[in-house]
Design an enzyme around this catalytic site. Sequence first.
Site, mmCIF file in Angstrom:
data_model
loop_
_atom_site.group_PDB
_atom_site.id
_atom_site.type_symbol
_atom_site.label_atom_id
_atom_site.label_comp_id
_atom_site.label_asym_id
_atom_site.label_seq_id
_atom_site.Cartn_x
_atom_site.Cartn_y
_atom_site.Cartn_z
ATOM 1 N N TYR A 98 -4.176 6.613 -13.876
ATOM 2 C CA TYR A 98 -3.802 8.019 -13.674
ATOM 3 C C TYR A 98 -2.742 8.395 -14.706
ATOM 4 O O TYR A 98 -2.046 7.524 -15.261
ATOM 5 C CB TYR A 98 -3.338 8.286 -12.245
ATOM 6 N N ASP A 158 -11.169 8.122 25.481
ATOM 7 C CA ASP A 158 -12.065 8.201 26.636
ATOM 8 C C ASP A 158 -12.367 6.769 27.055
ATOM 9 O O ASP A 158 -12.547 5.892 26.215
ATOM 10 C CB ASP A 158 -13.340 8.993 26.324
ATOM 11 N N HIS A 169 3.197 -2.278 -8.959
ATOM 12 C CA HIS A 169 2.171 -1.431 -9.582
ATOM 13 C C HIS A 169 2.755 -0.947 -10.907
ATOM 14 O O HIS A 169 3.908 -0.520 -10.962
ATOM 15 C CB HIS A 169 1.873 -0.300 -8.595
#
Length: 830
Positions: free
Chosen positions: A259, A552, A225
């Site tokens: 970013y 469950d 990256h």
Amino acid sequence: MESSPRIVIIGAGIVGTNLADELVTRGWNNITVLDQGPLNMPGGSTSHAPGLVFQTNPSKSMALFAKYTVEKLLSLTEDGVSCFNQVGGLEVATTETRLADLKRKLGYAQSWGIEGRILSREECKELYPLLNEEDILGGLHIPSDGLASAARAVQLLIKRTEAAGVKYIGNTAVTGIEQENRRVTGVRTPDGVIDADIVVSCAGFWGAKVGELIGMKVPLLPLAHQYVKTTPVPAQKGKNELPNGARLPILRHQDQDLYYREHGDRYGIGSYAHKPMPVDLDELGSYNPDEISEHNMPSRLDFTLEDFLPAWEATKQLLPALHESEIEDGFNGIFSFTPDGGSLVGESKELDGFYVAEAVWVTHSAGIARAVAELLTEGKSSIDLGDCDIHRFEDVQLTDAYVSETSQQNFVEIYDVLHPLQPKLSPRNLRVSPFHARHKQLGGVFLEGGGWERPYWFEANADLLKDMPAEWQPPARDAWSGMFSSPIAAAEAWKTRTAVAMYDMTPLKRLEVSGPGAQKLLQELTTADMTKKPGAVTYTLLLDHAGGIRSDITVARLTEDTFQLGANGNIDTAYFDRAARHQTNNGGPADWVQVRDTTGGTCCIGLWGPLARDVVATVSNDDFTNDGLKYFRSKQVVIGGVPVTAMRLSYVGELGWELYTSADNGQRLWDTLFKAGQPHGIIAAGRAAFSSLRLEKGYRSWGTDMTTEHDPYEAGLGFAVKMAKDNFVGKTALEGRTEENSARRLRCLTINDGRSIVLGKEPVFYKNQPLGYITSAAYGYTIQKPIAYAYLPSTVNIGDAVEIEYFGRRIPATITQDPLYDPTMTRLRG
């Protein structure tokens, strides 16, 4: 002080050192941390991580892990300077789609207890003066986000834990994991074996290699990256005192996969805008600890400028001040990606005492380290680990090809606006039921889950819409809730309630538990009484030792020593596998038990509706009357010449059966029933109708309506607990608990306007305070209202008014007694 178990942690990065610290905090003192690199700069992802921590996440668990990481790094200080610079986080939108997504994200933040606010374009500019305000429509501001000093935090944690007695050994590779009787006994290194009772691999992108040492598949892919630093930006001159300092919020420009953070007067830019760059660890070369430095480490690959240039242009468009700077330094840094983007946490099913905490980014590092420490010292994490359980993947999802393709796709989509139902485009058709060809002929619209192709509705049923009574017509949906949705689901629900429908239940995980010790195992692990005679079917819970709901399941006793379980997934399989192995190895012949996953070799049709008996009576000589097959009973029958295990239960709340047969007989069974049902208006129905009918009946779904964070009484499942049993896992923890004394309860909400649909995870406000979040939601076609469930304080009562926030809009709803449909069970038992 009593000595704790001998722990060896592999990896001295941000996860391993945090884990050592969390264990020391809990009084464990016999800990060794190994790293193949030098301890001052191990050379993994931590060593180059830019440290941006955005906490908000669609996963509650991941958001809470991030929240704790922020709190812990803020408290980790030396010389008055903490390891977290809480500058806040700003995510900007340049499209209407992104702005809407940021409003949904703010909902997540409010649901998980993280403060935030949507800002106007002008407010974004005021908060972040370098922005080109003409390009942005608004933003999401989270004041508690910020920058983690990961490498510094590691050094402070090493210093703190060494003082508490933790032993650190650097420049030492792990060459093997020692074991005896399928239990870990030590870690082999070139210098010999370090004895261990517990080994935790926190090896980051090397985690898959460590897993190979015990034959364990760790499904992660190392990917590169891009990250760059600029030359000094004139507009930033004198703004930050420290060379690495920052005062502006960390910034995300997700419409361009970018970013940003400040490094003094320079800028750091991270990009996901380039093609995926998978890394073959075998080609990284030998690991020479002597050569590792800030600019030379195994996790830092050469920068490929051509891949970054489009991102650089997009950056200068968003932040015009950067026109006056250049790219000074860049690298392609290795991070771990997984098939679904989540971390990988838990104990190996192959080897007792061997744990992993891999694919953990700095953002979640301290939170996941705390969870693993709780798991080791207390037997469970206080935050549910379902989203990152190492065993959540099916076998077909563990192949190298699948891990590679899906992990790369996650890289590509990391900042995309994704719908909760968004299916993978590829790989598809990995697992298909024997009915798949028939589903395609009927125009099945398939979404994907667990590798299975699952029909959500059938285009063949579109014509039913014109015959459907007006009261069954669903309201128009907004664009978001209308994605991966169709009004045809209303017609399928209508036919299920008024005639008869066939549902493909094949993807439901099926386990066969057999052997002389089968009853003993199930009696210990479940909350119900398993001593019933063959033919009994029981709904029951699996709890952890603290009383939290692990799962469950339904348990059908087929013969004296053979049980068929309807489970929730591979996490259940791993749990039963390990428990069966322990019971068999530690007991005599009467305790022997084996667990077999029979899902792929079998199939299941849910035949449900008031006319179900009329259909089956024409193709079977067996007695399907109420006396012949009572509710929650099973028996072996023959339908159209096909041997079938019929179980009288229904998750849509109508008369009918789950009909199981072997996969080779599946298509014949489908064709027989579909043909026999034509005079009765039979249809094939999909998962969208199923989900709506399930919620109308008040049935809970594990993983959303309940997790290990909830006990049976909070979830409204106290009826499934038989406290009169001698013992079962979690019984002691439940002593004294009741539904009445629970501090919170799972409540049913109906939406007042009868048309506003929500999808799940939205915050619920009571008297203007966010007190809970939506677990499951659907439009209730039978009751003609949208339904949602949410955990709310017990002080919020039936009839009280609440509001659900959906894309920034408050939707009024009312707490309603459930189940909404057939509360007397006459439809099911008739």
